[in-house]
Design an enzyme around this catalytic site. Sequence first.
Site, PDB file in Angstrom:
ATOM      1  N   ARG A  89     -49.964-130.226  39.700  1.00 47.74           N
ATOM      2  CA  ARG A  89     -49.219-129.025  38.761  1.00 47.74           C
ATOM      3  C   ARG A  89     -50.032-129.272  37.474  1.00 47.74           C
ATOM      4  NH1 ARG A  89     -47.529-126.887  42.248  1.00 47.74           N
ATOM      5  NH2 ARG A  89     -45.382-126.584  42.502  1.00 47.74           N
ATOM      6  N   ASP A  96     -56.844-126.280  40.139  1.00 46.85           N
ATOM      7  CA  ASP A  96     -56.163-125.505  40.954  1.00 46.85           C
ATOM      8  C   ASP A  96     -54.961-124.958  40.263  1.00 46.85           C
ATOM      9  OD1 ASP A  96     -55.869-123.799  43.360  1.00 46.85           O
ATOM     10  OD2 ASP A  96     -54.246-125.157  44.047  1.00 46.85           O
ATOM     11  N   ILE A 150     -49.815-136.258  50.231  1.00 49.28           N
ATOM     12  CA  ILE A 150     -51.045-135.522  50.036  1.00 49.28           C
ATOM     13  C   ILE A 150     -52.188-136.562  49.604  1.00 49.28           C
ATOM     14  CG2 ILE A 150     -52.390-133.704  48.607  1.00 49.28           C
ATOM     15  CD1 ILE A 150     -49.685-132.236  48.357  1.00 49.28           C
ATOM     16  N   THR A 183     -48.978-135.958  41.709  1.00 52.25           N
ATOM     17  CA  THR A 183     -47.746-136.351  41.370  1.00 52.25           C
ATOM     18  C   THR A 183     -46.847-135.090  41.152  1.00 52.25           C
ATOM     19  OG1 THR A 183     -47.957-136.309  38.974  1.00 52.25           O
ATOM     20  CG2 THR A 183     -48.681-138.455  40.317  1.00 52.25           C
ATOM     21  N   HIS A 215     -54.508-121.312  41.896  1.00 53.90           N
ATOM     22  CA  HIS A 215     -53.355-122.096  42.728  1.00 53.90           C
ATOM     23  C   HIS A 215     -53.288-121.593  43.998  1.00 53.90           C
ATOM     24  CE1 HIS A 215     -49.033-123.746  41.989  1.00 53.90           C
ATOM     25  NE2 HIS A 215     -49.625-124.231  43.087  1.00 53.90           N
ATOM     26  N   THR A 249     -43.469-126.906  48.415  1.00 48.50           N
ATOM     27  CA  THR A 249     -43.128-128.376  47.867  1.00 48.50           C
ATOM     28  C   THR A 249     -42.495-128.316  46.399  1.00 48.50           C
ATOM     29  OG1 THR A 249     -44.983-129.064  48.980  1.00 48.50           O
ATOM     30  CG2 THR A 249     -43.921-130.659  47.761  1.00 48.50           C
ATOM     31  N   GLU A 256     -49.445-120.022  34.464  1.00 49.19           N
ATOM     32  CA  GLU A 256     -50.217-119.436  35.402  1.00 49.19           C
ATOM     33  C   GLU A 256     -49.776-118.005  35.548  1.00 49.19           C
ATOM     34  OE1 GLU A 256     -49.732-121.688  38.934  1.00 49.19           O
ATOM     35  OE2 GLU A 256     -50.715-123.503  38.102  1.00 49.19           O
TER      36      GLU A 256
END
Length: 434
Positions: free
Chosen positions: A236, A260, A156, A207, A283, A78, A265
């Site tokens: 995010r 997550d 979601i 979002t 993630h 996404t 990252e």
Amino acid sequence: MALVSVKRVLISESVDPCCKTILQENGIEVTEKQQMTKEELIAEIQNYDGLVVRSATKVTSDVINAGSNLKIIGRAGTGVDNVDVDAATKRGIIVMNTPSGNTISAAELTCALLMSLSRHIPQAVMSMKDGKWDRKKFMGAELYGKVLGIVGLGRIGKEVATRMQSFGMTTIGYDPITPPEVSASWGVEQMSLEELWPQCDYITVHTPLMPSTTGLLNDASFAKCKKGVKVVNCARGGIIDEAALLRALESGQCGGAGLDVFVEEPPKDRVLVNHPNVISCPHLGASTKEAQARCGRDIALQIVDMATGKALVGAVSHSLKKSSGFLSSAAVVGLLTEGPQKGPNLVNALPLAAETGITVQTDHKDSNEREVCVLEVSVNGSSYTAVGSVQAGVPVLLELNGSVFRQPVPLTGHLLFFKASNSTELLLSVTGKG
Ligand SMILES: O=C(O)[C@H](O)COP(=O)(O)O
């Protein structure tokens, strides 16, 4: 007719094998190379027309500019925040994603983190593995009767809401786009963020990361929350300000966080990960067999459909989004093809049009139970209007500059239009097939 020719694709991350298979079955050569450094990617990218990524490959403007043959960037997933969509759009490169493939998986992980936060499951598991049997330390609280605030009521957010309602949670939310009556139909009462913060026992964010959502949960918003509020971020890193979260955890204003995603990252600074009231994952929102199979298949099929001219699905390139489909861009490509501008195509058409002072407006209307499309083009102060439709699969022209054709004109071959000076009727001459 192919929109762009795609012959060689690089898959730079772990994408479901069906992606490679589908591309190969459609005559596209595929190379898989994972964990490439930025320098390696820059050196290689010129050899490919297409690049398929997940979230770890940073497709920066350097990479895009090095991709002299690059025509498409496919995101098997996404979020496209790892792709410089503006730089790609300027170079005429289509960026597309698969926005629905991992909805359920991301929603399920969110629910799992909400449940884990309420019952301290990860901490209890660690303590058991440590040889302990601590029944007091992990006293939890029911989700039943608690209020869940959902910020972002897209695909979601909706799936999270309906699942958590089955646990007896009251779901409230905020979204600048989804109409309140729509979210009300799936049990989410919408309100302003100011009204939402103080009511929530749990908050989850769904979002994209953009300027308006960066640091949405910050010191000021945490201060407006109930003491001990628990928060989840499977969207995010950065939507919940990490430094503010740490301060809220330390003061007890935040009672726990399920994370997550992280700003960096993997996160080099492990202070949040190591906090006793934080449970975290690397993630994993989309990391299910089902989501990966959907995203891998969808991105491959979207690339094939685009390359064969069948359809353009999932394009997020800025000009395509604004043009509500192909129409405005296609009209501008037609106008500019004979002009001095270099290489107008469906992706860069609107920025090029803006530079040359061409404006295009489109509208869709229902006329006599038939859907028609109205296109208005202004060039050098003169306006031209065309009304068209699709009949039995054939695009037809119905009106030109206010004059209505007696019969719909199929838009095939070469067409010459002329108008008698004393007539309001447009005449048409077909001058052979093109
Ligand atoms: O944006 C997404 O689709 C999710 O965050 C998943 O990202 P991933 O494909 O890198 O797992």
